[in-house]
Scaffold this active site. Structure first.
Site, PDB file in Angstrom:
ATOM      1  N   ASN A  87     -10.736   9.957  15.736  1.00  0.00           N
ATOM      2  CA  ASN A  87     -11.131  10.005  14.442  1.00  0.00           C
ATOM      3  C   ASN A  87     -12.731   9.844  14.271  1.00  0.00           C
ATOM      4  O   ASN A  87     -13.276  10.154  13.360  1.00  0.00           O
ATOM      5  CB  ASN A  87     -10.502   8.608  13.563  1.00  0.00           C
ATOM      6  N   GLY A 128       0.381   4.375  -0.923  1.00  0.00           N
ATOM      7  CA  GLY A 128      -0.181   5.726  -1.176  1.00  0.00           C
ATOM      8  C   GLY A 128       0.396   6.857  -0.369  1.00  0.00           C
ATOM      9  O   GLY A 128       1.849   6.776  -0.530  1.00  0.00           O
ATOM     10  N   GLY A 182       0.947  -1.189  -0.066  1.00  0.00           N
ATOM     11  CA  GLY A 182       0.082   0.105  -0.014  1.00  0.00           C
ATOM     12  C   GLY A 182       1.022   1.235  -0.112  1.00  0.00           C
ATOM     13  O   GLY A 182       1.346   1.652   1.176  1.00  0.00           O
ATOM     14  N   SER A 211      -9.457  12.446   6.436  1.00  0.00           N
ATOM     15  CA  SER A 211      -9.632  11.566   5.571  1.00  0.00           C
ATOM     16  C   SER A 211     -10.966  11.068   5.004  1.00  0.00           C
ATOM     17  O   SER A 211     -11.222  10.666   3.786  1.00  0.00           O
ATOM     18  CB  SER A 211      -8.614  10.767   5.801  1.00  0.00           C
ATOM     19  N   ASN A 269     -13.497  12.805  12.239  1.00  0.00           N
ATOM     20  CA  ASN A 269     -13.617  12.391  10.938  1.00  0.00           C
ATOM     21  C   ASN A 269     -15.327  11.847  10.339  1.00  0.00           C
ATOM     22  O   ASN A 269     -15.842  12.384   9.652  1.00  0.00           O
ATOM     23  CB  ASN A 269     -13.082  11.194  10.475  1.00  0.00           C
ATOM     24  N   LYS A 278      -6.724   7.352  19.300  1.00  0.00           N
ATOM     25  CA  LYS A 278      -6.825   7.788  17.987  1.00  0.00           C
ATOM     26  C   LYS A 278      -8.184   7.327  17.333  1.00  0.00           C
ATOM     27  O   LYS A 278      -8.470   8.210  16.458  1.00  0.00           O
ATOM     28  CB  LYS A 278      -5.627   7.275  17.168  1.00  0.00           C
ATOM     29  N   ASN A 284      -4.907   3.218  10.662  1.00  0.00           N
ATOM     30  CA  ASN A 284      -5.793   3.694  11.873  1.00  0.00           C
ATOM     31  C   ASN A 284      -6.775   2.580  11.947  1.00  0.00           C
ATOM     32  O   ASN A 284      -7.006   1.494  11.193  1.00  0.00           O
ATOM     33  CB  ASN A 284      -6.535   4.806  11.306  1.00  0.00           C
ATOM     34  N   LYS A 304      -5.446   1.293   3.070  1.00  0.00           N
ATOM     35  CA  LYS A 304      -6.493   1.624   3.770  1.00  0.00           C
ATOM     36  C   LYS A 304      -7.302   0.382   4.208  1.00  0.00           C
ATOM     37  O   LYS A 304      -6.877  -0.649   3.629  1.00  0.00           O
ATOM     38  CB  LYS A 304      -7.679   2.494   2.900  1.00  0.00           C
ATOM     39  N   ALA A 320       0.777  12.622   5.971  1.00  0.00           N
ATOM     40  CA  ALA A 320       1.202  12.445   4.688  1.00  0.00           C
ATOM     41  C   ALA A 320      -0.032  12.528   3.855  1.00  0.00           C
ATOM     42  O   ALA A 320      -1.111  12.139   3.951  1.00  0.00           O
ATOM     43  CB  ALA A 320       1.920  11.273   4.435  1.00  0.00           C
TER      44      ALA A 320
HETATM   45  P1  NAD Z   1      -3.946   6.090   0.584  1.00  0.00           P
HETATM   46  O1  NAD Z   1      -5.163   5.935   0.189  1.00  0.00           O
HETATM   47  O2  NAD Z   1      -3.028   7.388   0.382  1.00  0.00           O
HETATM   48  O3  NAD Z   1      -2.744   4.814   0.385  1.00  0.00           O
HETATM   49  C1  NAD Z   1      -3.356   3.682   0.435  1.00  0.00           C
HETATM   50  C2  NAD Z   1      -2.695   2.834  -0.871  1.00  0.00           C
HETATM   51  O4  NAD Z   1      -3.201   1.461  -0.928  1.00  0.00           O
HETATM   52  C3  NAD Z   1      -3.314   3.387  -2.393  1.00  0.00           C
HETATM   53  O5  NAD Z   1      -2.117   3.902  -2.939  1.00  0.00           O
HETATM   54  C4  NAD Z   1      -3.944   2.241  -2.748  1.00  0.00           C
HETATM   55  O6  NAD Z   1      -3.640   2.102  -4.106  1.00  0.00           O
HETATM   56  C5  NAD Z   1      -3.344   0.956  -2.288  1.00  0.00           C
HETATM   57  N1  NAD Z   1      -4.170  -0.316  -2.356  1.00  0.00           N
HETATM   58  C6  NAD Z   1      -5.465  -0.385  -2.197  1.00  0.00           C
HETATM   59  N2  NAD Z   1      -5.710  -1.642  -2.724  1.00  0.00           N
HETATM   60  C7  NAD Z   1      -4.447  -2.308  -2.564  1.00  0.00           C
HETATM   61  C8  NAD Z   1      -4.046  -3.625  -2.959  1.00  0.00           C
HETATM   62  N3  NAD Z   1      -5.065  -4.520  -2.856  1.00  0.00           N
HETATM   63  N4  NAD Z   1      -2.695  -4.065  -3.019  1.00  0.00           N
HETATM   64  C9  NAD Z   1      -1.736  -2.918  -2.712  1.00  0.00           C
HETATM   65  N5  NAD Z   1      -1.993  -1.605  -2.761  1.00  0.00           N
HETATM   66  C10 NAD Z   1      -3.312  -1.218  -2.418  1.00  0.00           C
HETATM   67  O7  NAD Z   1      -3.923   6.083   2.259  1.00  0.00           O
HETATM   68  P2  NAD Z   1      -2.977   6.513   3.367  1.00  0.00           P
HETATM   69  O8  NAD Z   1      -3.389   7.968   3.583  1.00  0.00           O
HETATM   70  O9  NAD Z   1      -1.543   6.394   2.986  1.00  0.00           O
HETATM   71  O10 NAD Z   1      -3.306   5.889   4.438  1.00  0.00           O
HETATM   72  C11 NAD Z   1      -2.905   4.542   4.855  1.00  0.00           C
HETATM   73  C12 NAD Z   1      -3.328   4.096   6.298  1.00  0.00           C
HETATM   74  O11 NAD Z   1      -2.528   4.939   7.122  1.00  0.00           O
HETATM   75  C13 NAD Z   1      -4.789   4.241   6.514  1.00  0.00           C
HETATM   76  O12 NAD Z   1      -5.163   3.345   7.397  1.00  0.00           O
HETATM   77  C14 NAD Z   1      -4.844   5.690   7.252  1.00  0.00           C
HETATM   78  O13 NAD Z   1      -6.040   5.745   8.175  1.00  0.00           O
HETATM   79  C15 NAD Z   1      -3.480   5.456   7.802  1.00  0.00           C
HETATM   80  N6  NAD Z   1      -2.978   6.892   8.379  1.00  0.00           N
HETATM   81  C16 NAD Z   1      -2.976   7.906   7.557  1.00  0.00           C
HETATM   82  C17 NAD Z   1      -2.234   9.298   7.790  1.00  0.00           C
HETATM   83  C18 NAD Z   1      -2.156  10.259   6.643  1.00  0.00           C
HETATM   84  O14 NAD Z   1      -1.801  11.088   7.274  1.00  0.00           O
HETATM   85  N7  NAD Z   1      -2.417  10.050   5.552  1.00  0.00           N
HETATM   86  C19 NAD Z   1      -1.889   9.123   9.093  1.00  0.00           C
HETATM   87  C20 NAD Z   1      -1.854   8.307   9.941  1.00  0.00           C
HETATM   88  C21 NAD Z   1      -2.506   6.982   9.471  1.00  0.00           C
END
Ligand code: NAD
Length: 313
Positions: free
Chosen positions: A190, A9, A7, A257, A194, A186, A104, A78, A130
């Site tokens: 959220n 992202g 993942g 988010s 959220n 957290k 999360n 996610k 991020a």
């Molecule tokens: P994001 O949506 O930016 O990234 C998730 C990635 O997973 C995407 O690029 C998506 O294409 C990929 N994905 C989906 N299905 C997939 C699969 N089958 N195989 C491989 N990859 C796959 O989400 P994010 O913001 O990076 O968040 C990720 C986790 O971290 C979540 O649980 C979020 O709640 C948590 N989180 C995010 C933040 C933040 O600031 N963004 C902070 C703390 C925690």
């Protein structure tokens, strides 16, 4: 270390990119074709407070094509995509790969335990921010920390080594046996912000300036923390309400988010947040009327979004 990020992202690209910069053997796995192609062709652009904007070369592919054999796998999909992602990447793991979730919500260890032994699973929480602002381009501005532990409470040298690697990469990390409290706090945060912003289609500042909405957010947080306490977790309730007030007064323009997911036509993490809280509340006999109402309303809005799928830019 040899580290795979499942993942890639916003969070996965940030963590993977920073670790690759330190010389670790990182492989990113994702399913977003546009993002994968951009990173393969142009590299991953990182933009952080510490080092500004630069391009990092890091391999990226789909999970089923992973080269793999990592010492550690960090799961950053996610929550609703964890099972599909891990099922596809499973063949690339070693028998002793450490699998860490910093996602999360609640229930992440249970999901991973359907694929790997609990003795190989680590769990944690992070406040590092991020955003994937465009394919191949991740921003992280502001401070954050990572706290994590082995899910069975055991000592693990590899987890300590990963914590050191993350800290050296600029992601301040501690191995902390009280991480369950931080995870629940957290989730409470959220569930409070959220969901209200997602349902009302508003910013955190809008909630802060509307006294009834602000009171609702605090009430949801109290409900969630009551469930945690009934489950034997020692949460810091005054501290959490203080953090909520701080966000309501300072993160004025922030769209959480869950709202961003709805606006982009994606499914949300409602099931890992309110859904898990409600299941625990029902098991423990704790009333959670506000959490339940917001759960229903987010799921209603989510069902109405035109096309829901994984992140796609
Ligand atoms: P994001 O949506 O930016 O990234 C998730 C990635 O997973 C995407 O690029 C998506 O294409 C990929 N994905 C989906 N299905 C997939 C699969 N089958 N195989 C491989 N990859 C796959 O989400 P994010 O913001 O990076 O968040 C990720 C986790 O971290 C979540 O649980 C979020 O709640 C948590 N989180 C995010 C933040 C933040 O600031 N963004 C902070 C703390 C925690």
């Amino acid at each position: 270390m040899r580290i795979t990020i499942l993942g890639a992202g916003a969070m996965g690209s940030l963590f993977g990119g920073l670790l690759a910069e330190q010389g670790h053997e990182v492989e990113l796995l994702d399913v977003n074709a546009v993002h994968i192609t951009r990173v393969q062709q142009e590299g991953l652009m990182l933009d952080t407070d510490a080092k500004g904007r630069r391009v990092v070369r890091v391999p990226i592919t789909r999970p089923e094509a992973a080269e793999g054999r990592p010492e550690c796998l960090v799961v950053f999909t996610k929550t609703l995509h964890t099972s599909n992602a891990l099922a596809a990447a499973l063949g690339a793991l070693r028998p002793d790969t450490l699998v860490l979730t910093l996602q999360n919500g609640l229930g992440n260890v249970e999901t991973l335990a359907r694929f790997v032994a609990p003795s190989r699973i680590a769990v944690g929480v992070t406040t590092v921010p991020a955003d994937l602002v465009a394919p191949g381009h991740v921003h992280s501005h502001g401070e954050g920390h990572v706290r994590m532990m082995m899910s069975d409470g055991s000592h693990c040298d590899r987890l300590l080594a990963l914590a050191q690697a993350l800290t050296n990469a600029g992601l301040s990390t501690t191995v902390d046996p009280s991480v369950q409290a931080a995870i629940w706090e957290k989730v409470a945060f959220n569930a409070a912000l959220n969901t209200v912003c997602a349902v009302a289609n508003c910013t955190v500042g809008d909630v802060g300036s509307a006294p009834p909405a602000r009171a609702l957010a605090h009430r949801i947080a109290s409900e969630v923390l009551a469930v945690a306490a009934a489950d034997g977790v020692r949460v810091d309730e005054p501290g959490l309400h203080g953090m909520l007030d701080h966000a309501l007064e300072h993160h004025l323009a922030h769209k959480p988010s869950m709202l961003q997911d709805l606006l982009a036509g994606r499914q949300t993490e409602i099931d890992a947040i309110n859904g898990e809280v409600l299941r625990a509340a029902s098991r423990l006999g704790i009333p959670t009327p506000c959490t339940e109402a917001l759960d229903a309303l987010v799921r209603l809005r989510q069902g109405l979004v035109p096309s829901a799928g994984s992140s796609c830019y």
